[in-house]
Design an enzyme around this catalytic site. Sequence first.
Site: not given
Length: 563
Positions: A37, A263, A273
């Site tokens: 994104e 992850r 983020k």
Amino acid sequence: MAQTNLSPPFDFIREMIEEHLRTNRFQGRVMTRFPPEPNGYLHIGHAKSVCLNFGIAAQYGGTCNLRMDDTDPSGENQEYVDSIIQDVKWLGFEWKDRLFYASDYYEQLYQYAVQLIKKGKAYVCSLNAAEIRDYRGSLTEPGRESPYRNRSVEENLNLFERMRAGEFKEGSHVLRAKIDMASPNITMRDPIMYRIRYEPHYRTANQWCIYPMYDFAHCLSDSIERITHSICTLEFENNRPLYDWFLDELNVEYHPQQIEFARLNLGYTVLSKRRLIELVEDKCVRGWDDPRMPTLAGMRRRGYPPDAIRNFCERISVAKNDSLIDVALLEHCLRENLNEKAQRVMAVLHPLRLVIDNYPEGQTEEWDSPYHPQNPEMGSRKVPFSRTLYIEQEDFLENPPKKFYRLAPGREVRLRYGYFIKCVNVIKDPKTGQVAELHCTYDPETRSGFAPNGRKVDATIHWVSADHSIPAEVRLYDRLFRVANPLEGKSDFKEYLNEKSLETIRSCRVEPSLAHASPGSQFQFERVGYFCVDPDSSDKVLVFNRILTLRDSWSKASGKEKI
RNA sequence: UGGGGUGUCGUCAAGCGGUAAGACACAGGUCUUUGGAACCUGGACUCGGAGGUUCGAAUCCUCCCACCCCAGCCA
């Protein structure tokens, strides 16, 4: 590049893909996508995903698309798109003409939503946000059905059309999938598909005021692109039934397999983020590309070679365990890579003046010194030598402990690529008592590797000629946090920030061959570490970033801090 | 006290019923004009725990424990 593991990686994902290949699930195709994104910079956690997706595609003769997953206008912008493109390219992957945007599918997605409404599988819900939350139930209690759940298809169609037309206020209506409010999987309790947002989108501007949610947009974007394997992280495991539900209900031709992996978590940093944005906005670092940041932009500026990062991503392997990777592995990959390709040069970070008493004043020699002693093909450069030098302050100790075998009063060492020198006098600053200057004598018979009658010396130290060397600023970086896992313990992870993560030294001296080194170029400062030229360098100042230190068994043995 | 996941050396991680790979880290050593690099050696009598099945279990079954994810109109 040194590559220790020669066999291609094999993990549960590739195992599944090979099973699909055996059973012809996707007609032999393997197509993946990397779907960031554009609302932040890519970090090394993303690199793991990039390497996985592009790596798998390459390995099985397929392709990997780069797709901007831009379904939420707030926070997304072109600057991030540009940085993502730059970072993925830098990592060494290409997608040719396959750069896509979920926002390009808005019309198609809208039509899919209409289809679902017509099928009686989606409805416009006019509960407000708080009510929706309340109706959703909790982890232990089932939800309740919305009073708007049984609106007619006609009414839903009409309302949804008017949502798109901008007739309603933000938050007044949403489109929901009609699934099961009592599902033990909360994701399936009539999830929201569309919400009204009057915020302009960085690509579609004001064309839309309704935006699709991730769960609805992602599976269909994958299907539209004919993706076969939709690889994502573990937290989406609960969403897989919904991913499949939309595709099944819409009876699409292409139904990809979603696969989830753990992850990356790396010690002494944070990889989310939201938290990285916090570090930037709170000015804990200088920006997204601060060399201490685990962003790809930061690592690039720090001097980390992209192939070292790729190697790292391969070595950590892919599994479903929550893990915290030891930074030592990253450092190992960096050293392995840099050791092989970095030119060796000499630089003194903390200069100590040294005069060679028996070397003629005004005399200069120039020694041809190899850029890489183990690899002569890398060439050489001239290094000037003269009567007055600078050596590293820490290479001299007036009262050396047992295992210290560098320079000390009366001791003899070799100057790298040069002579044996012996310390004959120590001059101190009368005020501070600090060692200010060393006086030595040299043995002309010992030039570059020669040692009469097998005389041996315990150490070789680096140096630069005082008059020929050039000044430089060096920025030393250390881990961003003081603890391996800053998210464990104190409520604010920033309390664990390492205050000493940046140390700037402005009085360094480097050999003259470095005068025109270009930004980004990497070197090994012999015996000190790997460094690269920072873009802050100008005609006036040369600025170097320390990529990382050399392994240092002395500081380990002496329990001393790294310089 | 729902659902979905995961538990194998300090850190990652193979293992898929036949008797615990590998990597990093660590320790010791060789070599060396970088206390760098390279090279050699050492290490889980044991697989979250307890039972069970089996000639044989990290792998199968049962129960238990721990940790992670899910109640955004974020992704």
